[in-house]
Design a protein around this motif. Structure first.
Motif, PDB file in Angstrom:
ATOM      1  N   ARG A   1      57.078 128.335  53.358  1.00  0.00           N
ATOM      2  CA  ARG A   1      56.520 127.189  54.065  1.00  0.00           C
ATOM      3  C   ARG A   1      55.373 126.564  53.263  1.00  0.00           C
ATOM      4  N   PRO A   2      55.436 125.246  52.984  1.00  0.00           N
ATOM      5  CA  PRO A   2      54.386 124.578  52.203  1.00  0.00           C
ATOM      6  C   PRO A   2      53.224 124.133  53.089  1.00  0.00           C
ATOM      7  N   ILE A   3      52.145 123.705  52.444  1.00  0.00           N
ATOM      8  CA  ILE A   3      51.024 123.130  53.189  1.00  0.00           C
ATOM      9  C   ILE A   3      51.319 121.653  53.438  1.00  0.00           C
ATOM     10  N   ASN A   4      50.620 121.081  54.420  1.00  0.00           N
ATOM     11  CA  ASN A   4      50.824 119.667  54.729  1.00  0.00           C
ATOM     12  C   ASN A   4      49.625 118.848  54.227  1.00  0.00           C
ATOM     13  N   LYS A   5      49.613 117.551  54.543  1.00  0.00           N
ATOM     14  CA  LYS A   5      48.549 116.651  54.054  1.00  0.00           C
ATOM     15  C   LYS A   5      47.169 117.086  54.551  1.00  0.00           C
ATOM     16  N   ARG A   6      47.077 117.468  55.825  1.00  0.00           N
ATOM     17  CA  ARG A   6      45.785 117.936  56.352  1.00  0.00           C
ATOM     18  C   ARG A   6      45.353 119.194  55.605  1.00  0.00           C
ATOM     19  N   GLY A   7      46.312 120.049  55.300  1.00  0.00           N
ATOM     20  CA  GLY A   7      46.010 121.261  54.554  1.00  0.00           C
ATOM     21  C   GLY A   7      45.514 120.957  53.143  1.00  0.00           C
ATOM     22  N   GLN A   8      46.128 119.978  52.512  1.00  0.00           N
ATOM     23  CA  GLN A   8      45.689 119.584  51.171  1.00  0.00           C
ATOM     24  C   GLN A   8      44.236 119.118  51.204  1.00  0.00           C
ATOM     25  N   ARG A   9      43.905 118.308  52.206  1.00  0.00           N
ATOM     26  CA  ARG A   9      42.530 117.811  52.327  1.00  0.00           C
ATOM     27  C   ARG A   9      41.560 118.952  52.620  1.00  0.00           C
ATOM     28  N   GLY A  10      41.956 119.862  53.504  1.00  0.00           N
ATOM     29  CA  GLY A  10      41.105 121.006  53.837  1.00  0.00           C
ATOM     30  C   GLY A  10      40.840 121.888  52.632  1.00  0.00           C
ATOM     31  N   ALA A  11      41.874 122.177  51.850  1.00  0.00           N
ATOM     32  CA  ALA A  11      41.717 123.029  50.663  1.00  0.00           C
ATOM     33  C   ALA A  11      40.776 122.386  49.650  1.00  0.00           C
ATOM     34  N   GLU A  12      40.897 121.081  49.489  1.00  0.00           N
ATOM     35  CA  GLU A  12      40.031 120.365  48.544  1.00  0.00           C
ATOM     36  C   GLU A  12      38.574 120.387  49.012  1.00  0.00           C
ATOM     37  N   LEU A  13      38.345 120.087  50.286  1.00  0.00           N
ATOM     38  CA  LEU A  13      36.978 120.080  50.823  1.00  0.00           C
ATOM     39  C   LEU A  13      36.321 121.449  50.711  1.00  0.00           C
ATOM     40  N   ILE A  14      37.066 122.493  51.026  1.00  0.00           N
ATOM     41  CA  ILE A  14      36.506 123.843  50.968  1.00  0.00           C
ATOM     42  C   ILE A  14      36.220 124.244  49.519  1.00  0.00           C
ATOM     43  N   GLY A  15      37.083 123.850  48.603  1.00  0.00           N
ATOM     44  CA  GLY A  15      36.821 124.109  47.186  1.00  0.00           C
ATOM     45  C   GLY A  15      35.564 123.412  46.707  1.00  0.00           C
ATOM     46  N   GLN A  16      35.400 122.151  47.098  1.00  0.00           N
ATOM     47  CA  GLN A  16      34.202 121.400  46.727  1.00  0.00           C
ATOM     48  C   GLN A  16      32.947 122.050  47.328  1.00  0.00           C
ATOM     49  N   TYR A  17      33.085 122.541  48.542  1.00  0.00           N
ATOM     50  CA  TYR A  17      31.961 123.213  49.206  1.00  0.00           C
ATOM     51  C   TYR A  17      31.544 124.461  48.416  1.00  0.00           C
ATOM     52  N   LEU A  18      32.525 125.278  48.033  1.00  0.00           N
ATOM     53  CA  LEU A  18      32.204 126.499  47.276  1.00  0.00           C
ATOM     54  C   LEU A  18      31.477 126.133  45.977  1.00  0.00           C
ATOM     55  N   LYS A  19      31.946 125.083  45.317  1.00  0.00           N
ATOM     56  CA  LYS A  19      31.302 124.644  44.071  1.00  0.00           C
ATOM     57  C   LYS A  19      29.857 124.213  44.326  1.00  0.00           C
ATOM     58  N   ARG A  20      29.625 123.439  45.382  1.00  0.00           N
ATOM     59  CA  ARG A  20      28.260 122.986  45.703  1.00  0.00           C
ATOM     60  C   ARG A  20      27.342 124.158  46.042  1.00  0.00           C
ATOM     61  N   GLN A  21      27.885 125.167  46.689  1.00  0.00           N
ATOM     62  CA  GLN A  21      27.094 126.335  47.056  1.00  0.00           C
ATOM     63  C   GLN A  21      26.807 127.239  45.845  1.00  0.00           C
ATOM     64  N   LYS A  22      27.553 127.008  44.767  1.00  0.00           N
ATOM     65  CA  LYS A  22      27.425 127.817  43.544  1.00  0.00           C
ATOM     66  C   LYS A  22      27.699 129.300  43.815  1.00  0.00           C
ATOM     67  N   TRP A  23      28.659 129.554  44.711  1.00  0.00           N
ATOM     68  CA  TRP A  23      29.062 130.937  44.973  1.00  0.00           C
ATOM     69  C   TRP A  23      29.960 131.387  43.836  1.00  0.00           C
ATOM     70  N   PRO A  24      29.556 132.403  43.102  1.00  0.00           N
ATOM     71  CA  PRO A  24      30.385 132.845  41.980  1.00  0.00           C
ATOM     72  C   PRO A  24      31.644 133.575  42.444  1.00  0.00           C
ATOM     73  N   VAL A  25      32.692 133.405  41.659  1.00  0.00           N
ATOM     74  CA  VAL A  25      33.952 134.136  41.844  1.00  0.00           C
ATOM     75  C   VAL A  25      34.416 134.516  40.454  1.00  0.00           C
ATOM     76  N   ASP A  26      34.690 135.810  40.227  1.00  0.00           N
ATOM     77  CA  ASP A  26      35.189 136.193  38.910  1.00  0.00           C
ATOM     78  C   ASP A  26      36.581 136.810  38.946  1.00  0.00           C
ATOM     79  N   GLN A  27      37.140 136.985  40.139  1.00  0.00           N
ATOM     80  CA  GLN A  27      38.517 137.471  40.246  1.00  0.00           C
ATOM     81  C   GLN A  27      39.096 136.964  41.555  1.00  0.00           C
ATOM     82  N   ILE A  28      40.399 136.610  41.520  1.00  0.00           N
ATOM     83  CA  ILE A  28      41.101 136.149  42.707  1.00  0.00           C
ATOM     84  C   ILE A  28      42.338 137.006  42.907  1.00  0.00           C
ATOM     85  N   ILE A  29      42.498 137.528  44.124  1.00  0.00           N
ATOM     86  CA  ILE A  29      43.735 138.200  44.500  1.00  0.00           C
ATOM     87  C   ILE A  29      44.317 137.411  45.671  1.00  0.00           C
ATOM     88  N   ALA A  30      45.640 137.231  45.668  1.00  0.00           N
ATOM     89  CA  ALA A  30      46.223 136.335  46.659  1.00  0.00           C
ATOM     90  C   ALA A  30      47.656 136.694  46.992  1.00  0.00           C
TER      91      ALA A  30
END
Length: 183
Positions: A24-53
């Motif tokens: 099941r893919p994400i929809n348009k609202r999901g695309q916008r949500g993922a982008e906003l949350i990514g931008q938020y993490l960048k603004r907060q300068k929360w470091p991430v050095d590994q991703i598991i998914a």
């Protein structure tokens, strides 16, 4: 000290005909949500050095949008099938398997496992407003940041984390509520 960032996949498209839930893919609202949350993490300068998914399509598509927005596109996620629709106990095992290398780990997957994981790791406290918000619901594209006083992920256990941050797409763009939470 370790930090664990938890990202639930973006809003998925129930109107798309797929043979398996996994696809099941994400929809348009999901695309916008993922982008906003990514931008938020960048603004907060929360470091991430590994991703598991989870390798489910809705998680891979979420990360395809989230990572560039968060300036994390140089990190190649480790895709772990165990994360797909996993229980909180299984997610703890997956996180423990990362060992000591990652100081700042991000895990992306599904509910109810991720919500249960936060509630298992963060002890109940009557004055913890962030935990109370998670307890109501961990909506799609929500991001939680946990701090743990451990040196190795093998030492991860219940009731040992502090919830340092929690954000939902609707907190950044009110037009993404409440339909964003239906999932």
């Amino acid at each position: 000290m370790k930090t664990l960032t938890i990202l639930r996949h973006a809003k998925s498209g129930w109107d798309v005909a797929v043979e398996r839930d996994f696809d099941r893919p994400i929809n348009k609202r999901g695309q916008r949500g993922a982008e906003l949350i990514g931008q938020y993490l960048k603004r907060q300068k929360w470091p991430v050095d590994q991703i598991i998914a989870s390798p489910a399509v809705r998680v891979t598509e979420t990360l395809d949008i989230f990572q560039p927005a968060a300036d994390l596109d140089a990190i190649e996620p480790h895709w772990d099938r165990r994360i797909y629709l996993a229980s909180a106990a299984t997610l703890i095992d997956v996180i423990r398997d990362t060992g000591r290398d990652a100081g700042h780990l991000l895990i992306s997957g599904h509910n109810p496992g991720l919500e249960d994981l936060i509630l298992m790791l963060v002890p109940e406290s009557p004055d913890d407003e962030l935990r109370a918000e998670v307890e109501q619901k961990l909506p799609t594209s929500a991001l939680a940041r946990l701090e743990l006083d451990i040196a190795d992920w093998h030492d991860l256990d219940v009731n040992m984390a502090r919830l340092a941050g929690f954000i939902r797409p609707r907190d950044l763009d009110p037009t993404l509520a409440p339909a964003m939470d239906d999932d």
